[in-house]
Design an enzyme around this catalytic site. Structure first.
Site, PDB file in Angstrom:
ATOM      1  N   GLU A   1      31.252  47.094  78.170  1.00 44.31           N
ATOM      2  CA  GLU A   1      31.840  45.797  78.477  1.00 44.31           C
ATOM      3  C   GLU A   1      31.873  45.010  77.172  1.00 44.31           C
ATOM      4  O   GLU A   1      30.838  44.891  76.505  1.00 44.31           O
ATOM      5  CB  GLU A   1      30.988  45.063  79.522  1.00 44.31           C
TER       6      GLU A   1
ATOM      7  N   ARG B   1      18.001  54.735  81.108  1.00 44.08           N
ATOM      8  CA  ARG B   1      18.162  53.869  79.967  1.00 44.08           C
ATOM      9  C   ARG B   1      17.144  54.214  78.894  1.00 44.08           C
ATOM     10  O   ARG B   1      16.018  54.596  79.224  1.00 44.08           O
ATOM     11  CB  ARG B   1      17.852  52.437  80.405  1.00 44.08           C
TER      12      ARG B   1
ATOM     13  N   LYS C   1      22.450  43.167  75.706  1.00 40.81           N
ATOM     14  CA  LYS C   1      23.398  42.309  74.982  1.00 40.81           C
ATOM     15  C   LYS C   1      23.110  40.831  75.247  1.00 40.81           C
ATOM     16  O   LYS C   1      23.205  40.003  74.340  1.00 40.81           O
ATOM     17  CB  LYS C   1      24.834  42.639  75.399  1.00 40.81           C
TER      18      LYS C   1
HETATM   19  P1  ATP Z   1      23.573  45.426  78.352  1.00 34.88           P
HETATM   20  O1  ATP Z   1      22.594  44.957  79.379  1.00 34.88           O
HETATM   21  O2  ATP Z   1      22.961  45.555  77.012  1.00 34.88           O
HETATM   22  O3  ATP Z   1      24.834  44.630  78.356  1.00 34.88           O
HETATM   23  P2  ATP Z   1      25.037  47.327  79.820  1.00 34.88           P
HETATM   24  O4  ATP Z   1      24.604  48.588  80.466  1.00 34.88           O
HETATM   25  O5  ATP Z   1      25.426  46.204  80.697  1.00 34.88           O
HETATM   26  O6  ATP Z   1      23.925  46.904  78.795  1.00 34.88           O
HETATM   27  P3  ATP Z   1      27.617  48.237  79.026  1.00 34.88           P
HETATM   28  O7  ATP Z   1      28.511  47.680  77.982  1.00 34.88           O
HETATM   29  O8  ATP Z   1      28.025  48.098  80.427  1.00 34.88           O
HETATM   30  O9  ATP Z   1      26.190  47.584  78.794  1.00 34.88           O
HETATM   31  O10 ATP Z   1      27.237  49.747  78.690  1.00 34.88           O
HETATM   32  C1  ATP Z   1      28.119  50.751  78.288  1.00 34.88           C
HETATM   33  C2  ATP Z   1      27.439  52.071  78.569  1.00 34.88           C
HETATM   34  O11 ATP Z   1      26.239  52.182  77.816  1.00 34.88           O
HETATM   35  C3  ATP Z   1      27.076  52.207  80.024  1.00 34.88           C
HETATM   36  O12 ATP Z   1      27.407  53.495  80.455  1.00 34.88           O
HETATM   37  C4  ATP Z   1      25.587  51.980  80.034  1.00 34.88           C
HETATM   38  O13 ATP Z   1      24.991  52.629  81.099  1.00 34.88           O
HETATM   39  C5  ATP Z   1      25.159  52.520  78.666  1.00 34.88           C
HETATM   40  N1  ATP Z   1      23.917  51.884  78.206  1.00 34.88           N
HETATM   41  C6  ATP Z   1      23.674  50.567  78.053  1.00 34.88           C
HETATM   42  N2  ATP Z   1      22.406  50.339  77.657  1.00 34.88           N
HETATM   43  C7  ATP Z   1      21.822  51.546  77.538  1.00 34.88           C
HETATM   44  C8  ATP Z   1      20.505  51.993  77.164  1.00 34.88           C
HETATM   45  N3  ATP Z   1      19.546  51.125  76.833  1.00 34.88           N
HETATM   46  N4  ATP Z   1      20.267  53.326  77.156  1.00 34.88           N
HETATM   47  C9  ATP Z   1      21.233  54.201  77.489  1.00 34.88           C
HETATM   48  N5  ATP Z   1      22.476  53.844  77.841  1.00 34.88           N
HETATM   49  C10 ATP Z   1      22.789  52.548  77.880  1.00 34.88           C
HETATM   50 MG    MG Z   2      26.627  44.887  81.398  1.00 38.06          MG
END
Ligand code: ATP
Ligand code: MG
Length: 558
Positions: free
Chosen positions: A35, A262, A272
């Site tokens: 995202e 994760r 983020k």
């Molecule tokens: P954040 O909370 O940091 O925004 P998110 O999962 O909402 O993390 P996205 O941009 O939706 O962020 O993530 C893109 C991809 O990266 C998704 O498939 C997500 O599952 C993966 N991802 C995000 N954080 C991690 C992590 N700490 N370890 C492994 N994969 C991750």
């Molecule tokens: Mg997110």
């Protein structure tokens, strides 16, 4: 280097099984779906390496898909940064896709679902809807709007789309089952009214799809075979399948959602939202501040793509969340930089060393090997003269036998130069050492082949010639948080654990060859650590970031 043989991880096992039973090899297709609401962090690197790594392994395409369904938080700046980071890590996507490109298709499908009695417009507030949701053990209650006629639903949905209903006026919900044991199946919201400008579609849309409605459908549109996400989406899988079932036809290949754990890193936060808070509150200077666990921060700090990929591969994928010690990430940086970073000399905490039997005004240019780990790296010349700088901590007036550095009356070697012997110290009125006087053995020059040059002495010190040295700003970084898990305390906010000493700026002296170093150039300052030229540097005035020390200094403290 030969690839290490390792057994298949559980994700690869799923793919291998599908190749046996349901999928042809050419049907494999993956995606990385960020995202664009912030910069990528080290957790994302795991997901990138997983998805693009599978692409490489199975020679299958991987899309970069921006999951841009929430215009409130998303921006073009983040899209650009994400693309830069993925490319920098060395991966190539098949197509650059956007969920927003599918808004029309999603809308058309939603209309079909209304016609088929699978979706309805609910005019309750979100609070009322929440009250009816029930609990995992208590079934939910059906909305009084659940049985609206198809015509009324179509009319209201059209009005929502045209922006004729207020922002919180209506939502479109899937009509599934208010008694399902899976709370997510209790008539989930598909669309909400949002009269916000979107960074790509501008004001075209007044309704925006929810994650669950957009994600699987985007996978389906792109023919993604396996959609990997993190474990918190496990309960969403049932809904993912339900939606895909509604929009696909029989016999069509449907994407499969599978979940992995994760990855969290110690002494930092990987979210983020939380990283944005650090930027907004001025705890760090920017998203790419070298203390940040963002990919751009690590890049600026001096990490190589290779070190991050090695890190991600070595921790692998798992089914259980865990915390990886940041020391492991630092280890991966050291390992890679040891092979690639040229050696130079720099003195961070200088004291003057005068060689009293070395001719005044004389200078010599001594040959120094650039990297003992890499013969092709060649050598360079470094200036030597009567007055040098060495590290304060490399001298003690009197020391026990375990001190293998300079003391009075003992010999050490100056790296790439001569053997010297400590003779006396000069002090100011307060007793601080201002100069160390020593003598040198003119026949002991490194590499000269003489008997004296082969003489073994206990210690070797790094140094720079005082007259030739370049004075530079050096930024020493430490952990951004002073505890292992800043999120681990239920009573306290992670912000309370910010390490106040995460940045120390000092002046040091480095050898003159570094005057021409370019931004991002990486070096090993011998006996100290790895350093990289920061982007704040000006021509001829490099500023150095310490990437990582030569050894794990935290291991000793703990
Ligand atoms: P954040 O909370 O940091 O925004 P998110 O999962 O909402 O993390 P996205 O941009 O939706 O962020 O993530 C893109 C991809 O990266 C998704 O498939 C997500 O599952 C993966 N991802 C995000 N954080 C991690 C992590 N700490 N370890 C492994 N994969 C991750
Ligand atoms: Mg997110």
């Amino acid at each position: 280097m030969a690839e290490e043989k390792r057994s298949l991880n559980f994700i690869e096992q799923i793919i291998e099984e599908d190749l046996q039973n349901t999928h042809k090899k050419e049907e494999l297709k993956f995606r990385f779906p960020p995202e664009p609401n912030g910069y990528l962090h080290i957790g994302h690197a795991s997901s990138i390496c997983l998805n693009f790594g599978l692409g490489e392994k199975y020679n299958a395409p991987v899309n970069l898909r921006f999951d841009d369904t929430n215009p409130i938080k998303e921006e073009q700046e983040f899209v650009d940064a994400i693309k830069e980071d993925v490319l920098w890590l060395g991966f190539k996507w098949e197509k650059e896709c956007y969920a927003s490109d599918y808004f029309q298709q999603l809308y058309d499908w939603a209309v079909e679902m209304i016609k088929n009695g699978d979706a309805y417009v609910d005019s309750q507030t979100s609070e009322e809807i929440a009250l009816q949701k029930g609990t995992p053990t208590d079934p939910g209650k059906e909305s009084q709007y659940r049985n609206r006629s198809v015509e009324e639903n179509l009319d209201l949905f059209e009005k929502m789309k045209n922006g004729e209903t207020p922002e919180r006026g209506h939502v479109l919900r899937a009509k599934i089952d208010m008694t399902s044991p899976n709370m997510l199946m209790r008539d989930p919201v598909m669309y909400r009214c949002l009269h916000k400008n979107h960074h790509r579609t501008n004001d075209t849309w007044k309704i925006y799809p929810m994650y669950d409605w957009a994600h699987g459908e985007s996978d389906f549109i792109e023919n993604i075979s396996h959609s990997f996400c993190t474990l918190e989406f496990l309960p969403h899988r049932e809904l993912y399948n339900w939606f895909v079932e509604k929009v696909s036809k029989e016999g069509e290949l449907k994407p499969k959602q599978r979940e992995f754990a994760r990855r969290n890193l110690s002494h930092t936060v990987v979210s983020k939202r939380k990283l944005m808070q650090l930027v907004e509150q001025g705890v760090v200077n920017s998203w790419d501040d070298p203390r940040m666990p963002t990919i751009s921060g690590l890049r600026r700090r001096g990490y190589t793509p290779n070190s991050i990929r090695k890190f991600a591969d070595s921790i692998g994928v798992g089914k259980r969340e865990n915390m990886i010690d940041v020391a492991h990430l630092e280890f991966c940086a050291r390992e890679d930089l040891n092979k690639t970073a040229p050696r130079v000399m720099g003195v961070l905490d200088p004291v003057k060393l005068v060689i009293t039997n070395y001719e005044e005004g004389k200078e010599e240019w001594l040959e120094a090997e650039n990297n003992p780990e890499d013969e092709s790296a060649g050598s360079r010349e470094i200036p030597f003269s009567r007055e040098l700088y060495i590290e304060k901590e490399d001298f003690k007036e009197s020391a026990n036998r375990k001190f293998f550095r300079l003391t009075l009356g003992k010999e050490v070697r100056l790296k790439n130069a001569y053997i010297i012997k400590g003779e006396e110290v000069v002090k100011d009125s307060e007793g601080n050492i201002t100069e160390i006087h020593c003598t040198y053995d003119p026949k002991s020059k490194s590499g000269s082949g003489t008997e004296e040059s082969k003489r073994k002495v206990k210690g070797t010190l790094h140094w720079v010639s005082a007259k030739h040295a370049l004075e530079t700003e050096i930024r020493l970084y430490d952990r951004l948080f002073s505890v292992e898990n800043p999120d681990g305390d239920k009573e306290k906010d992670y912000m309370e654990f910010v390490n106040p000493d995460s940045l120390e700026v000092i002046k040091g002296f480095v050898e003159p060859s570094l005057k021409s170093a370019g931004i991002q150039d990486k070096f090993q300052f011998q006996r100290i650590g790895y350093f990289c030229v920061d982007k704040d540097s000006k021509e001829g005035e490099p500023i150095f970031n310490r990437t990582v020390g030569l050894r794990d200094s935290w291991a000793k403290i703990k």
